[in-house]
Design a protein around this motif. Structure first.
Motif, short mmCIF file in Angstrom:
data_model
loop_
_atom_site.label_atom_id
_atom_site.label_comp_id
_atom_site.label_asym_id
_atom_site.label_seq_id
_atom_site.Cartn_x
_atom_site.Cartn_y
_atom_site.Cartn_z
N ARG A 1 3.42 37.14 -13.15
CA ARG A 1 2.06 37.19 -12.58
C ARG A 1 1.14 36.20 -13.29
NH1 ARG A 1 2.97 43.23 -12.83
NH2 ARG A 1 2.37 42.96 -15.01
N ARG A 2 0.12 35.77 -12.55
CA ARG A 2 -0.97 34.99 -13.12
C ARG A 2 -2.25 35.46 -12.46
NH1 ARG A 2 1.84 32.16 -9.34
NH2 ARG A 2 0.63 31.08 -7.71
N ILE A 3 -3.36 35.30 -13.15
CA ILE A 3 -4.62 35.81 -12.60
C ILE A 3 -5.08 34.96 -11.42
CG2 ILE A 3 -5.35 36.76 -14.83
CD1 ILE A 3 -7.45 34.37 -14.85
N ALA A 4 -5.83 35.58 -10.53
CA ALA A 4 -6.62 34.85 -9.53
C ALA A 4 -7.98 34.62 -10.18
CB ALA A 4 -6.75 35.67 -8.25
N GLY A 5 -8.23 33.40 -10.56
CA GLY A 5 -9.42 33.13 -11.37
C GLY A 5 -10.55 32.47 -10.60
N ALA A 6 -11.59 32.16 -11.33
CA ALA A 6 -12.74 31.46 -10.75
C ALA A 6 -12.34 30.09 -10.22
CB ALA A 6 -13.85 31.33 -11.79
N TYR A 7 -11.27 29.51 -10.80
CA TYR A 7 -10.70 28.27 -10.28
C TYR A 7 -9.21 28.30 -10.55
CZ TYR A 7 -9.79 23.34 -9.38
OH TYR A 7 -9.29 22.17 -8.85
N SER A 8 -8.41 27.81 -9.62
CA SER A 8 -6.97 27.70 -9.82
C SER A 8 -6.59 26.23 -9.95
CB SER A 8 -6.21 28.32 -8.63
OG SER A 8 -6.29 29.73 -8.67
N LEU A 9 -6.03 25.88 -11.08
CA LEU A 9 -5.58 24.52 -11.31
C LEU A 9 -4.46 24.19 -10.34
CD1 LEU A 9 -6.23 22.31 -13.56
CD2 LEU A 9 -4.00 22.94 -14.51
N THR A 10 -4.48 23.00 -9.74
CA THR A 10 -3.48 22.61 -8.75
C THR A 10 -2.58 21.51 -9.27
OG1 THR A 10 -4.83 20.86 -7.75
CG2 THR A 10 -5.19 23.13 -6.95
N ILE A 11 -1.51 21.26 -8.56
CA ILE A 11 -0.61 20.17 -8.94
C ILE A 11 -1.32 18.83 -8.80
CG2 ILE A 11 0.43 19.95 -6.63
CD1 ILE A 11 3.10 19.35 -8.10
N GLU A 12 -2.25 18.71 -7.83
CA GLU A 12 -3.01 17.47 -7.69
C GLU A 12 -3.89 17.23 -8.91
OE1 GLU A 12 -1.62 18.87 -3.85
OE2 GLU A 12 -2.91 19.86 -5.33
N ASP A 13 -4.49 18.31 -9.43
CA ASP A 13 -5.29 18.19 -10.66
C ASP A 13 -4.46 17.64 -11.80
OD1 ASP A 13 -7.52 19.35 -9.38
OD2 ASP A 13 -6.96 21.38 -10.02
N VAL A 14 -3.24 18.15 -11.91
CA VAL A 14 -2.35 17.75 -13.01
C VAL A 14 -1.88 16.31 -12.83
CG1 VAL A 14 -0.12 18.19 -14.12
CG2 VAL A 14 -1.59 20.12 -13.46
N VAL A 15 -1.29 16.01 -11.69
CA VAL A 15 -0.68 14.71 -11.48
C VAL A 15 -1.73 13.59 -11.52
CG1 VAL A 15 0.54 13.29 -9.79
CG2 VAL A 15 1.28 15.63 -10.21
N GLN A 16 -2.93 13.87 -11.01
CA GLN A 16 -3.99 12.86 -11.01
C GLN A 16 -4.76 12.81 -12.33
OE1 GLN A 16 -6.37 13.42 -7.45
NE2 GLN A 16 -4.54 13.56 -6.16
N GLY A 17 -4.40 13.67 -13.27
CA GLY A 17 -5.06 13.67 -14.57
C GLY A 17 -6.55 13.97 -14.46
N ARG A 18 -6.92 14.95 -13.65
CA ARG A 18 -8.32 15.22 -13.38
C ARG A 18 -9.07 15.73 -14.61
NH1 ARG A 18 -7.77 17.80 -7.32
NH2 ARG A 18 -7.62 15.79 -6.25
N LYS A 19 -10.33 15.35 -14.65
CA LYS A 19 -11.23 15.77 -15.72
C LYS A 19 -12.24 16.76 -15.15
CE LYS A 19 -9.14 12.78 -18.35
NZ LYS A 19 -7.97 12.54 -17.51
N PHE A 20 -12.63 17.75 -15.95
CA PHE A 20 -13.56 18.79 -15.52
C PHE A 20 -14.70 18.91 -16.52
CE2 PHE A 20 -9.51 19.91 -13.60
CZ PHE A 20 -9.87 20.28 -12.30
N ALA A 21 -15.90 19.17 -16.02
CA ALA A 21 -17.07 19.33 -16.90
C ALA A 21 -16.91 20.52 -17.82
CB ALA A 21 -18.33 19.48 -16.04
N ASP A 22 -16.19 21.55 -17.39
CA ASP A 22 -16.02 22.75 -18.21
C ASP A 22 -14.65 22.78 -18.90
OD1 ASP A 22 -14.71 23.15 -15.79
OD2 ASP A 22 -15.03 25.32 -15.78
N VAL A 23 -14.14 21.59 -19.26
CA VAL A 23 -12.84 21.51 -19.93
C VAL A 23 -12.85 22.29 -21.24
CG1 VAL A 23 -13.55 19.30 -20.99
CG2 VAL A 23 -11.13 19.94 -20.96
N VAL A 24 -11.77 23.07 -21.47
CA VAL A 24 -11.62 23.79 -22.75
C VAL A 24 -10.27 23.51 -23.40
CG1 VAL A 24 -13.27 25.61 -22.24
CG2 VAL A 24 -10.87 25.88 -21.53
N ALA A 25 -9.41 22.78 -22.70
CA ALA A 25 -8.10 22.40 -23.26
C ALA A 25 -7.56 21.25 -22.44
CB ALA A 25 -7.13 23.59 -23.21
#
Length: 446
Positions: free
Chosen positions: A317-341
């Protein structure tokens, strides 16, 4: 009657994510309790022999995970428990980090004591007491009876989103199309392996190994991992649904960790499926051992030295969160304003039903951001997730599940939990810039 313990922050799960969450919270001055079901810490890194840690770096060699995770590596190095970050001779990532599990177990306890964290092992969480949108307490079953652990903020680092599930927070499991999860693996170690023979065979037969193996450097650098022996495996007839041999060296000089068993189609949150998986996994260990000794260069004098306390779990199981990271986020190396890791580990999906692994590299600078929103479950306001059960898609989980990434989200969750407690608010309402400042002060890379 239940015994009652109270804390500011309660962390569930004593794996790398939970250890780092508890350390971060305790160091921030919050009264912290860490709950672990086994009699030792380390989670999959120790109970399931997940080894080595992969990876703290991008493909180009830039280190993107530091903080408490790097501190642990350095303290292991001081006592001979790790050689530090070494080049990955499989070629899948830039570095791997070998470690001695027994030294890690004890070091984690010592560090938790230094941070003032109260540790309870042999403690199984089986109930969450919820009032409205808050967890008031969790119930644990122990050898000395039932305990009620009351807290202000809770961190679910169970790997299986146990606290989120028990509290009624929505969770997902497996791939979106059919709910099937990545396979389980029973890992084991063998000693008496002649690694010089292994290396000599690799140099003589490069076509039989992973195409990214750094053969040009193999004579100069220590052998850390091997993926291949395709010819031998194809002819083996071993009834395991995979397409190659994979093992990593250490921690002893003649020792390797075998990552070759594969148990598919079973649910890691179902007790009957887990019972079956343990039996299948251990049968496969004996099959693999005999195959390696009879067919693979360097293994003729080897024998099994350790088998996982439990089967290794990649996905539940994994949580349903305020945002779900996607494969596009990973592969495109996306940056987020609320980055914590951040993480530089590529997508690595072990097929839930087939033989292979689906891999994809990260574009741009070779790393992607994990936003704070992925740690925030829906519905329950005083709960954070860390490690394998943060909010992602099935495909993105194939990178966030790796241990260094879990260590980084653990530190973020523990820091956020302490800030929420100290500021008398809930995790969703904390000042994210304050969280980022505290993480940077603790040497995290954002």
């Amino acid at each position: 009657m239940d015994r009652i313990l109270e804390a500011d922050v309660v962390v569930v799960g004593g794996g790398p994510a939970g250890i780092n969450a508890a350390l971060a919270s305790g160091r921030m001055g919050a009264k912290t309790i860490l709950i672990e079901r086994y009699g030792f810490l380390g989670g999959m890194s120790t109970a399931a022999l997940v080894y080595p840690w992969m990876t703290f770096h991008t493909e180009k060699g830039d280190q993107v995970i530091k903080g408490i995770a790097q501190e642990i590596v350095e303290r292991l190095q001081e006592r001979g428990g790790s050689p530090g970050h070494l080049r990955d001779t499989v070629g899948f990532v830039h570095t791997v980090t070998p470690y001695h599990p027994e030294i890690y177990k004890l070091l984690a306890v010592e560090m938790l004591k230094e941070a003032g964290v109260k540790l309870l092992v042999h403690s199984f969480v089986d109930e969450a007491v919820v009032e409205g949108d808050r967890i008031r307490a969790i119930q644990i079953t122990t050898k000395s009876g039932r305990y009620e652990i009351r807290g202000n903020i809770f961190v679910d680092a169970s790997g299986d989103a146990d606290v989120a599930y028990l509290s009624g927070a929505p969770t997902y499991q497996g791939r979106e199309s059919d709910g099937r999860t990545q396979p389980m693996t029973m890992k084991f170690r063998m000693r008496g392996v002649d690694l010089e023979q292994v290396k000599a065979y690799m140099l003589a037969h490069p076509e039989d190994f992973y195409h990214k193996t750094p053969f040009a450097k193999l004579r100069e650098i220590p052998l850390t991992g091997v993926q291949g022996f395709y010819t031998q495996w194809k002819a083996s007839g071993v009834p395991i649904n995979r397409d190659q041999v994979l093992f990593f060296t250490g921690p002893e000089k003649d020792e390797v960790l075998i990552n070759c068993t594969r148990v598919q189609g079973l649910d890691g949150t179902d007790v009957e499926d887990l019972t079956e998986a343990e039996e299948i996994g251990r049968r496969q260990v004996l099959m693999m051992s005999e195959f390696l000794k009879s067919k693979i260069a360097g293994f003729s004098g080897a024998s099994i030295s350790a088998v996982g306390t439990q089967i290794g779990i990649r996905e539940t199981r994994r949580i349903a969160g305020a945002y779900s990271l996607t494969i596009e986020d990973v592969v495109q190396g996306r940056k987020f304003a609320d980055v914590v890791a951040r993480s530089g580990y590529p997508v690595d999906i072990h097929d839930p039903s087939g033989k292979g692994v689906i891999a994809a590299d990260i574009e741009g600078d070779g790393a992607y951001d994990i936003p704070y929103r992925c740690l925030l479950p829906k519905r329950i306001e005083n709960l954070l997730a860390a490690g394998r059960c943060i909010s992602t898609t099935h495909e993105a989980l194939a990178t966030t599940r790796l241990t260094p990434s879990c260590m980084a989200t653990g530190q973020a969750a523990g820091t956020a939990a302490a800030i929420a407690h100290l500021d008398r608010t809930i995790p969703r309402k904390i000042d994210v810039s304050k969280l980022q400042l505290e993480l940077r002060k603790a040497n995290a890379v954002l």
